[in-house]
Write a protein that holds these residues in place. Structure first.
Motif, mmCIF file in Angstrom:
data_model
loop_
_atom_site.group_PDB
_atom_site.id
_atom_site.type_symbol
_atom_site.label_atom_id
_atom_site.label_comp_id
_atom_site.label_asym_id
_atom_site.label_seq_id
_atom_site.Cartn_x
_atom_site.Cartn_y
_atom_site.Cartn_z
ATOM 1 N N ILE A 113 0.800 -1.071 0.076
ATOM 2 C CA ILE A 113 -0.069 -0.034 -0.024
ATOM 3 C C ILE A 113 0.982 1.134 0.147
ATOM 4 O O ILE A 113 0.440 2.304 -0.590
ATOM 5 C CB ILE A 113 -1.114 0.032 1.056
ATOM 6 C CG1 ILE A 113 -2.315 0.905 0.866
ATOM 7 C CG2 ILE A 113 -0.419 0.336 2.507
ATOM 8 C CD1 ILE A 113 -3.305 0.524 1.941
ATOM 9 N N HIS A 114 2.152 0.933 0.632
ATOM 10 C CA HIS A 114 3.277 2.295 0.543
ATOM 11 C C HIS A 114 4.098 1.575 -0.677
ATOM 12 O O HIS A 114 4.714 0.591 -0.531
ATOM 13 C CB HIS A 114 3.936 2.043 1.760
ATOM 14 C CG HIS A 114 3.292 2.849 2.646
ATOM 15 N ND1 HIS A 114 3.152 2.820 4.217
ATOM 16 C CD2 HIS A 114 2.114 4.082 2.637
ATOM 17 C CE1 HIS A 114 2.579 3.648 4.527
ATOM 18 N NE2 HIS A 114 1.846 4.235 3.851
ATOM 19 N N ALA A 115 4.412 2.671 -1.593
ATOM 20 C CA ALA A 115 5.103 2.169 -2.929
ATOM 21 C C ALA A 115 6.431 1.547 -2.546
ATOM 22 O O ALA A 115 6.819 0.658 -3.173
ATOM 23 C CB ALA A 115 5.362 3.510 -3.719
ATOM 24 N N ARG A 116 7.219 2.318 -1.647
ATOM 25 C CA ARG A 116 8.735 1.899 -1.493
ATOM 26 C C ARG A 116 8.863 0.516 -0.880
ATOM 27 O O ARG A 116 9.860 -0.035 -0.746
ATOM 28 C CB ARG A 116 9.435 2.959 -0.883
ATOM 29 C CG ARG A 116 8.980 2.995 0.605
ATOM 30 C CD ARG A 116 9.570 4.380 1.291
ATOM 31 N NE ARG A 116 9.356 4.513 2.627
ATOM 32 C CZ ARG A 116 9.573 5.507 3.650
ATOM 33 N NH1 ARG A 116 10.200 6.527 2.967
ATOM 34 N NH2 ARG A 116 9.289 5.540 4.678
ATOM 35 N N GLU A 117 7.796 0.234 -0.218
ATOM 36 C CA GLU A 117 7.681 -0.950 0.478
ATOM 37 C C GLU A 117 7.403 -2.264 -0.389
ATOM 38 O O GLU A 117 6.646 -3.514 -0.009
ATOM 39 C CB GLU A 117 6.957 -0.893 1.763
ATOM 40 C CG GLU A 117 7.229 0.111 2.498
ATOM 41 C CD GLU A 117 6.419 0.684 3.641
ATOM 42 O OE1 GLU A 117 5.193 -0.251 3.757
ATOM 43 O OE2 GLU A 117 6.122 2.011 4.065
ATOM 44 N N TRP A 118 7.583 -2.415 -1.610
ATOM 45 C CA TRP A 118 7.165 -3.148 -2.700
ATOM 46 C C TRP A 118 7.671 -4.767 -2.422
ATOM 47 O O TRP A 118 7.291 -5.709 -2.987
ATOM 48 C CB TRP A 118 7.442 -2.862 -3.877
ATOM 49 C CG TRP A 118 8.866 -2.337 -4.187
ATOM 50 C CD1 TRP A 118 9.404 -1.153 -4.576
ATOM 51 C CD2 TRP A 118 10.085 -3.181 -4.683
ATOM 52 N NE1 TRP A 118 10.542 -1.020 -4.768
ATOM 53 C CE2 TRP A 118 11.222 -2.089 -4.650
ATOM 54 C CE3 TRP A 118 10.395 -4.542 -4.755
ATOM 55 C CZ2 TRP A 118 12.549 -2.754 -5.243
ATOM 56 C CZ3 TRP A 118 11.644 -5.028 -5.342
ATOM 57 C CH2 TRP A 118 12.739 -4.036 -5.276
ATOM 58 N N TYR A 154 0.816 -5.809 5.268
ATOM 59 C CA TYR A 154 2.259 -5.900 5.054
ATOM 60 C C TYR A 154 2.947 -4.635 4.706
ATOM 61 O O TYR A 154 2.539 -3.988 3.815
ATOM 62 C CB TYR A 154 2.618 -7.170 4.335
ATOM 63 C CG TYR A 154 2.956 -8.435 5.108
ATOM 64 C CD1 TYR A 154 3.789 -8.780 5.800
ATOM 65 C CD2 TYR A 154 1.572 -9.374 5.295
ATOM 66 C CE1 TYR A 154 4.024 -9.836 6.590
ATOM 67 C CE2 TYR A 154 1.626 -10.584 6.039
ATOM 68 C CZ TYR A 154 2.938 -10.627 6.635
ATOM 69 O OH TYR A 154 3.042 -12.013 7.468
ATOM 70 N N HIS A 155 3.888 -4.391 5.786
ATOM 71 C CA HIS A 155 4.610 -2.853 5.499
ATOM 72 C C HIS A 155 6.137 -3.229 5.743
ATOM 73 O O HIS A 155 6.550 -4.315 6.069
ATOM 74 C CB HIS A 155 4.087 -1.946 6.509
ATOM 75 C CG HIS A 155 2.587 -1.217 6.102
ATOM 76 N ND1 HIS A 155 2.765 0.025 5.682
ATOM 77 C CD2 HIS A 155 1.634 -1.983 6.263
ATOM 78 C CE1 HIS A 155 1.510 0.300 5.390
ATOM 79 N NE2 HIS A 155 0.741 -0.822 5.710
ATOM 80 N N ALA A 156 7.029 -2.359 5.354
ATOM 81 C CA ALA A 156 8.435 -2.351 5.596
ATOM 82 C C ALA A 156 8.746 -0.939 6.338
ATOM 83 O O ALA A 156 8.316 -0.073 5.619
ATOM 84 C CB ALA A 156 9.233 -2.734 4.271
ATOM 85 N N LYS A 157 9.577 -0.902 7.187
ATOM 86 C CA LYS A 157 10.492 -1.948 7.614
ATOM 87 C C LYS A 157 10.494 -1.969 9.289
ATOM 88 O O LYS A 157 9.875 -1.061 9.806
ATOM 89 C CB LYS A 157 11.831 -1.879 6.972
ATOM 90 C CG LYS A 157 12.487 -0.526 6.904
ATOM 91 C CD LYS A 157 13.687 -0.308 6.088
ATOM 92 C CE LYS A 157 14.138 1.024 6.138
ATOM 93 N NZ LYS A 157 15.321 1.372 5.375
HETATM 94 ZN ZN LIG Z 1 4.216 1.274 5.166
#
Ligand SMILES: [Zn+2]
Length: 274
Positions: free
Chosen positions: A52-57, A180-183
């Motif tokens: 859902i967050h671009a950089r956390e692909w 699910y997200h990072a990090k």
């Molecule tokens: Zn995120």
């Protein structure tokens, strides 16, 4: 890199294994948002989403691996790349954007740089995970103008990607959701004073080795909205070491997967009781 092409190939593999593949809607730029379903539609359902967050692909190939290896009979719905436009922008820069006026807008928001690898938002510079209707606009880092991160949008659910995720959630009525997200290698639970099924949250956290934390000051996220609306177990799972740059997390996918390999088995068991 794990590209949209890789995802499409994996969706075909999942389909050939018997999973149902369908689209839940379209992004701002008209790209389909795919969903994978496995298991039985009766009994408590589990819904997870990633990117859902671009950089956390990196979370996309993670949840795809989890879905490929899931052999349980309980229903699991997975939206592996909510923010398709944002992921393409983070990976490819402005060449992923079809319209010149939008390229100009995004370049300005990104301070004139064509390196979008740290971009979190969608192609309208709205941060999708602060755009949900749960204490919308009350987050400490929220901003009220287009930005690579933290812009809440004009109103809750102003973004197509979030409308699609809301519609799916309302249709499936899952008993457990995983975002699910990072990090950070940490799991967040609860919203405000609502804290459903702490025991299951702890079982999932124990299986990953990640600490389980309260997020009572969280605002505008999918997990916040889901917990507030349905009063059931919703977790935000942050994967990957803080020291690793976002575009290098993919190098650690096998280790990240190992932490998460039992999550679906436990979550679907919890969903059956809830
Ligand atoms: Zn995120």
């Amino acid at each position: 890199m794990y590209t949209l092409n890789d995802l499409q190939n994996d969706l075909e593999i999942l389909s050939s294994q018997g999973a149902e593949i369908f689209d839940i809607g379209y992004t701002l730029l008209g790209r389909p948002i795919p969903c994978v379903f496995k298991g039985s539609k009766s009994g408590g359902q589990t819904l997870l989403h990633a990117s859902i967050h671009a950089r956390e692909w990196v979370t996309t190939p993670l949840v795809i691996e989890m879905m490929k290896n899931y052999t349980g009979t309980r229903g699991v719905w997975c939206v592996p790349m909510v923010n398709v436009d944002g992921v393409l922008l983070a990976q490819q820069g402005l060449q992923s954007i079809p319209e010149q006026s939008l390229k100009d807008f995004l370049l300005e928001i990104n301070n004139g740089s064509n390196n979008f690898s740290l971009w979190k938002a969608n192609a309208r510079a709205v941060d999708l995970n602060v755009n949900f209707n749960a204490r919308w606009g009350e987050g400490a880092q929220n901003v009220t103008y287009p930005s690579p991160a933290n812009y809440i949008g004009q109103f809750p659910f102003s973004e197509y990607e979030n409308m699609a995720l809301r519609t799916l959630t309302e249709r499936v009525k899952p008993s457990v959701t995983l975002s699910y997200h990072a990090k950070g290698n940490v799991i967040y639970k609860g919203f405000g004073c609502i804290d459903p099924d702490v025991e299951c949250a702890q079982r999932i956290a124990d299986s990953t080795g990640y600490p389980l934390l309260d997020s009572s000051d969280s605002a505008g996220g999918y997990k916040d909205w889901y917990v507030a609306t349905f009063q059931k177990l919703g977790l935000t799972i942050e994967v990957g070491d803080n020291d690793t740059p976002y575009d290098k997390l993919i190098d650690f996918l096998p280790q990240i997967y190992e932490h998460n390999e039992n999550v679906l088995n436990i979550a679907t068991e919890c969903a059956q009781k809830n």
